[in-house]
Design an enzyme around this catalytic site. Structure first.
Site, PDB file in Angstrom:
ATOM      1  N   MET A  48       0.851  -1.187   0.000  1.00 11.18           N
ATOM      2  CA  MET A  48       0.000   0.000   0.000  1.00 11.18           C
ATOM      3  C   MET A  48       0.887   1.238   0.000  1.00 11.18           C
ATOM      4  O   MET A  48       1.691   1.421   0.931  1.00 11.18           O
ATOM      5  CB  MET A  48      -0.918   0.011   1.229  1.00 11.18           C
ATOM      6  CG  MET A  48      -1.925  -1.129   1.265  1.00 11.18           C
ATOM      7  SD  MET A  48      -2.790  -1.237   2.844  1.00 11.18           S
ATOM      8  CE  MET A  48      -1.550  -2.062   3.860  1.00 11.18           C
ATOM      9  N   VAL A  49       0.758   2.061  -1.006  1.00 13.99           N
ATOM     10  CA  VAL A  49       1.581   3.257  -1.098  1.00 13.99           C
ATOM     11  C   VAL A  49       1.363   4.135   0.121  1.00 13.99           C
ATOM     12  O   VAL A  49       0.229   4.440   0.491  1.00 13.99           O
ATOM     13  CB  VAL A  49       1.266   4.040  -2.393  1.00 13.99           C
ATOM     14  CG1 VAL A  49       1.918   5.417  -2.365  1.00 13.99           C
ATOM     15  CG2 VAL A  49       1.740   3.250  -3.604  1.00 13.99           C
TER      16      VAL A  49
ATOM     17  N   CYS B 181      -1.621  -2.184 -10.185  1.00 16.67           N
ATOM     18  CA  CYS B 181      -2.123  -0.866  -9.813  1.00 16.67           C
ATOM     19  C   CYS B 181      -3.078  -0.339 -10.884  1.00 16.67           C
ATOM     20  O   CYS B 181      -2.696  -0.213 -12.048  1.00 16.67           O
ATOM     21  CB  CYS B 181      -0.982   0.124  -9.618  1.00 16.67           C
ATOM     22  SG  CYS B 181      -1.564   1.771  -9.163  1.00 16.67           S
TER      23      CYS B 181
ATOM     24  N   LYS C 257       2.449  -9.355  -8.704  1.00 15.48           N
ATOM     25  CA  LYS C 257       1.104  -9.116  -8.191  1.00 15.48           C
ATOM     26  C   LYS C 257       0.253  -8.593  -9.341  1.00 15.48           C
ATOM     27  O   LYS C 257       0.580  -7.574  -9.951  1.00 15.48           O
ATOM     28  CB  LYS C 257       1.121  -8.120  -7.035  1.00 15.48           C
ATOM     29  CG  LYS C 257      -0.226  -7.986  -6.324  1.00 15.48           C
ATOM     30  CD  LYS C 257      -0.092  -7.192  -5.029  1.00 15.48           C
ATOM     31  CE  LYS C 257      -1.412  -7.209  -4.256  1.00 15.48           C
ATOM     32  NZ  LYS C 257      -2.514  -6.547  -4.953  1.00 15.48           N
TER      33      LYS C 257
END
Length: 460
Positions: A120-121, A202, A241
Site C-alpha cells: 500500500m503506497v 495498480c 502481483k
C-alpha cells in the site's frame, strides 16, 4: 536496528520514464542516514506548507549514532547474499521443473506464510508492517516503489525504503516499464528481502499516465521481459502481483506466461483493472481458484479479506497458499490476530483491545523507526476514523495541525478517551487466530505480544 539508505539526490517522483536519466549503479554506503529536511524536494513541491511539513521524517537520527551499530549487520547480510549468488545465478540454466521445485523450496524455507500485509503506497511502511507482524501477520510487502526514482535518488531510497532484521519475510515491490531500470533498482534491495515483486496490478490513473501497474496488461511482451530480466540476474526469487482480466481464459494464459518467464510466486487480486472500488466490487475468488489450478508455483489471494472468517473461507474456496489484506488492515492492524471491527461482531465478544491502543503502539514504532509525517497522518485517520465521527471537533483540531508531534498525538488519544470514546475490537469466540502452515486455524483469538482509496495509487 533500522536500515535506511543514505540520501542526497532529488528527482520528481512520478516523472515520465526517460532512459537518459538512468544513473550508474553504485554500492549502498549506509543503512541509516540523517533524516532529510523534506521529501517534498523529492516529490513535486507542494504549495501547501502543512503538506511540506508532513513530508518531513518524524524523528531526527544522526548517521554517526547508528552507523557503527549496523555496520557488522550490513556486512553479515551482504556475505549471506554473496554466498547465495552462485546458486541463484544458475537460474538461467534451470529447467521448468527445477524452477518450480526451487520456488516451493524457498516458500517452505520461509515457513509457508499465509497471513500477509499487502503493498500500500504510503501505508505499508516499516512501523505499520511491524505492528501487523506483532498481531499475526506472517509476511509483508513494502509500499510500491518507483523503480526509476529508486535508482536515481538516494533521498527517495532513504525515506521510502526502510527495513530491519525482524522485518522478514519481506517482499519489496517496484513498478516499472523498463527492464534495465527495474533490474538496477532490484539489485539494490535484493540482499535485504525475500522476494523482489513487480507491481502489475495498480489500476489508478497515475499508473495509466506512467505506463505501469495494471496498464501493462496491454503489453504482455513487455511484462514478460521485465520478469525474465530479473529472473536471469537476481539472487532472490521474483514475484508478481496481478489483477484478473474480464475473460477468465485470458487471466489463466497471463498467469501461465508469468510462470514460464520464471515468476516464483503469484499474488492475484480478484478484481479487474476497472474494478477499483473494493466496496462496490467483490473480488472474484473463482478466478483466483482457476489461476491456482492452472499454475504450479505458490499463489496468494487478494480481495474480500475483512476478518479471519474471510481468511478461512478464501483459503478453502480458492486453494490459495496465503491471503493478502490491505484496506481492512489499515483500519484494524490486529485483523490477523482474530480481532474484528464493530460491523462484524456477530457472535463476538470485547477483545479488550481498541484502535486507540493500536495507534499508540504504532506511534511508538514510528519513534523507533522514523517515517514521514504524511504516513502517520494517514494511519491516524484510518485507525481513528470511527472515533472522529463521534467527536468531529477532535478530528478538526487534528486536521488543523500543520506540524504534528508525537506529544500532540498521544494527547489526542487521551482526549478522546476522556470524552468517553471507545470502540472496542472484538474477538470471535474460540475461532479467531492465526493459520498454521497446513491451513488449520490455531483457535487462538488474542495474540497480543505474539511474534513478531482515494486518488493516490494504493495497489490493494
Amino acid at each position: 536496528r533500522l536500515m535506511r539508505f543514505k540520501p542526497s539526490a532529488t528527482f520528481s517522483l512520478f516523472a515520465e520514464h526517460n532512459p537518459s536519466l538512468k544513473s550508474p549503479l553504485t554500492p549502498i554506503s549506509s543503512f541509516m542516514a540523517a533524516s532529510s529536511s523534506s521529501i517534498a524536494e523529492t516529490l513535486t513541491l507542494s504549495s501547501h506548507p502543512s503538506e511540506e511539513l508532513d513530508d518531513r521524517v518524524c524523528s531526527e537520527t544522526t548517521q554517526s549514532s547508528l552507523s557503527n551499530h549496523h555496520h557488522h549487520q550490513q556486512e553479515q547480510e551482504q556475505d549471506e547474499h554473496q554466498q547465495s549468488s552462485s546458486l541463484c545465478s544458475r537460474s538461467r540454466y534451470l529447467t521448468s521443473e527445477s524452477r518450480i521445485e526451487r520456488a516451493w523450496a524457498h516458500w517452505k524455507k520461509l515457513g509457508l506464510p499465509k497471513l500477509i500485509v499487502a503493498p500500500m503506497v504510503d501505508n505499508s511502511e516499516l512501523p505499520f508492517r511491524m505492528l501487523c507482524r506483532k498481531y499475526g501477520a506472517e509476511a509483508a510487502y513494502t509500499p510500491m516503489l518507483h523503480s526509476r526514482i529508486f535508482t536515481e535518488s538516494e533521498k527517495y531510497r532513504s525515506q521510502e525504503f526502510t527495513t530491519c532484521k525482524e522485518d522478514r519475510p519481506l517482499f519489496v515491490q517496484f513498478c516499472a516499464n523498463d527492464p534495465d531500470t527495474l533490474l538496477e533498482a532490484a539489485q539494490r534491495v535484493e540482499p535485504y528481502c525475500d522476494y523482489v515483486d513487480i507491481n502489475l496490478g495498480c489500476p489508478q490513473r497515475i499508473a495509466r499516465r506512467g505506463n505501469y501497474g495494471a496498464f501493462l496488461m496491454n503489453n504482455l511482451p513487455l511484462v514478460k521481459s521485465l520478469v525474465e530480466k530479473l529472473v536471469l540476474n537476481l539472487t532472490v526469487p521474483v514475484s508478481c502481483k496481478i489483477r484478473v482480466f474480464p475473460e477468465l481464459q485470458d487471466t489463466i494464459n497471463y498467469a501461465r506466461m508469468l510462470e514460464d518467464a520464471g515468476c516464483s510466486l503469484l499474488a492475484v487480486h480478484g478484481r479487474t483493472r476497472d474494478e477499483k472500488d473494493g466496496k462496490k466490487f467483490r473480488a472474484n475468488w473463482n478466478a483466483i481458484k482457476a489461476v491456482k489450478n492452472a499454475v504450479r508455483i505458490p499463489v496468494l489471494a487478494n480481495g474480500n479479506i475483512r476478518h479471519m472468517d474471510d481468511v478461512h473461507s478464501c483459503l478453502e474456496e480458492t486453494g490459495a497458499d496465503g491471503v493478502l489484506s490491505a484496506e481492512s488492515l489499515l483500519e484494524n492492524p490486529a485483523l490477523f490476530a482474530g480481532f474484528r471491527t464493530a460491523e462484524w461482531i456477530l457472535g463476538s465478544e470485547d477483545g479488550k483491545l481498541d484502535q486507540g491502543d493500536l495507534l499508540v503502539e504504532y506511534l511508538k514504532l514510528c519513534e523507533k523507526y522514523p517515517v514521514p509525517w504524511r504516513m502517520i497522518r494517514s494511519h491516524v485517520h484510518k485507525m481513528l476514523g470511527d472515533w472522529f465521527r463521534i467527536q468531529p471537533h477532535v478530528r478538526e483540531d487534528f486536521n488543523a495541525q500543520s506540524k504534528l508531534t508525537f506529544e500532540f498525538l498521544y494527547d489526542m488519544v487521551n482526549q478522546l478517551r476522556q470524552l468517553g470514546v471507545r470502540i472496542p475490537l472484538y474477538a470471535k469466540d474460540s475461532h479467531g487466530g492465526r493459520i498454521s502452515a497446513n491451513g488449520i486455524g490455531t483457535g487462538i483469538a488474542y495474540l497480543r505480544g505474539s511474534r513478531s482509496d482515494g486518488n493516490r495509487c494504493r495497489c490493494l
